[in-house]
Design an enzyme around this catalytic site. Structure first.
Site, PDB file in Angstrom:
ATOM      1  N   CYS A 142       0.865  -1.181   0.000  1.00 35.68           N
ATOM      2  CA  CYS A 142       0.000   0.000   0.000  1.00 35.68           C
ATOM      3  C   CYS A 142       0.899   1.228   0.000  1.00 35.68           C
ATOM      4  O   CYS A 142       1.729   1.384   0.887  1.00 35.68           O
ATOM      5  CB  CYS A 142      -0.868   0.048   1.252  1.00 35.68           C
ATOM      6  SG  CYS A 142      -1.413  -1.555   1.876  1.00 35.68           S
ATOM      7  N   TYR A 207      -6.413   3.223  -5.669  1.00 38.14           N
ATOM      8  CA  TYR A 207      -6.552   2.296  -6.791  1.00 38.14           C
ATOM      9  C   TYR A 207      -6.285   0.879  -6.286  1.00 38.14           C
ATOM     10  O   TYR A 207      -5.263   0.627  -5.635  1.00 38.14           O
ATOM     11  CB  TYR A 207      -5.544   2.619  -7.888  1.00 38.14           C
ATOM     12  CG  TYR A 207      -5.862   3.824  -8.741  1.00 38.14           C
ATOM     13  CD1 TYR A 207      -6.111   3.687 -10.108  1.00 38.14           C
ATOM     14  CD2 TYR A 207      -5.892   5.108  -8.196  1.00 38.14           C
ATOM     15  CE1 TYR A 207      -6.392   4.794 -10.903  1.00 38.14           C
ATOM     16  CE2 TYR A 207      -6.175   6.220  -8.976  1.00 38.14           C
ATOM     17  CZ  TYR A 207      -6.424   6.052 -10.328  1.00 38.14           C
ATOM     18  OH  TYR A 207      -6.700   7.149 -11.116  1.00 38.14           O
TER      19      TYR A 207
END
EC number: 5.3.3.2
Length: 287
Positions: A142, A207
């Protein structure tokens, strides 16, 4: 300049060795695609030190040196709620809850979900030195695309894919050639806000990228405390422990949002080889 300021500036130069940083981590406005002389680099360090003083970074002296450097070197992409680029800001400012709340700073991010050929999902536990959400379990990787040409490309989400390839090397030691950018499948986008503690937090347009590859791992201890492949049952047990607050297990808020809203139905598509059928990049899910 006072002697105390000179000492502070010198200490910043010693503790943050910009001259020895990899090129990919040097982000200077207007000129980071051009050769930079030693004079320019030294000048940039003085400016950087001055900015840190202005922002009161002295109070964060206990922050891990690597994380502190990235907080100021990395320039995140600011977007509006429709994912239109509206500017850029330091990673530091983008994660200050005071800034998030007062200026509604929203930055672009990505979350990678990497499955092996046995359709097990690779999870990581964030390192203890992470500024936001240390030691929580989360998806494979992430992070944020940076405000640089290669990571601002909107066509086919190429900028975000390039950023994912970069960070998987940085965090997990996976070589770029093992993760071709065209193998990342963008499935959707989510918008969420989550405080980490009284000072730090997240406000991201994220995303969600899926990829199926067998890879070799060499985790970076500055970023990752532990990694583990999990099947569905393993993940459900991890969720149970987090809900019951057993063994100190905690999950990142963005990972939990994806798990609760999407992950298991998308896992079906992973196993069927039909991930592209699940993609919906037109919708931004506000969670």
């Amino acid at each position: 300049m006072s002697s105390s300021m000179l000492n502070f500036t010198a200490s910043r130069i010693v503790s943050l060795p910009l001259l020895s940083s990899p090129p990919s981590r040097v982000h200077l406005p207007l000129c980071f695609f051009s050769p930079i002389s030693l004079t320019q680099r030294f000048s940039a360090k003085l400016t950087f030190s001055s900015q840190a003083t202005t922002m009161g970074e002295v109070v964060d002296a206990g922050m891990d040196a690597v994380q502190r450097r990235l907080m100021f070197e990395d320039e995140c992409i600011l977007v509006d709620e429709n994912d239109k680029v509206v500017g850029h800001e330091s990673k530091y400012n983008c994660h200050l809850m005071e800034k998030i709340e007062s200026e509604n700073l929203l930055h672009r991010a990505f979350s990678v979900f990497l499955f092996n050929s046995k359709y097990e999902l690779l999870l990581q536990q964030r390192s203890a030195t992470k500024v936001t959400f240390p030691l929580v379990w989360t998806n494979t990787c992430c992070s944020h695309p940076l405000y640089r040409e290669s990571e601002l490309i909107d066509e086919n989400c190429l900028g975000v894919r390039n950023a994912a390839q970069r960070k998987l090397l940085d965090e997990l030691g996976i070589p770029a050639e093992d993760l071709p950018v065209d193998q990342f499948i963008p499935l959707s986008r989510i918008l969420y806000k989550a405080p980490s503690d009284g000072k730090w937090g997240e406000h991201e347009l994220d995303y969600l990228l899926f990829i199926i590859r067998d890879v070799n791992l060499d985790p970076n201890p500055d970023e990752v405390a532990e990694v583990k492949y999990m099947n569905r049952d393993d993940l459900k047990e991890l969720l149970r422990k987090a809900d019951a607050e057993e063994e100190g297990v905690k999950l990142s808020p963005w990972f939990r949002l994806v798990v609760d809203n999407f992950l298991f139905k998308w896992w079906d598509h992973v196993e069927k080889g039909s991930l592209k059928d699940a993609a919906d990049m037109k919708t931004i899910h506000k969670l």
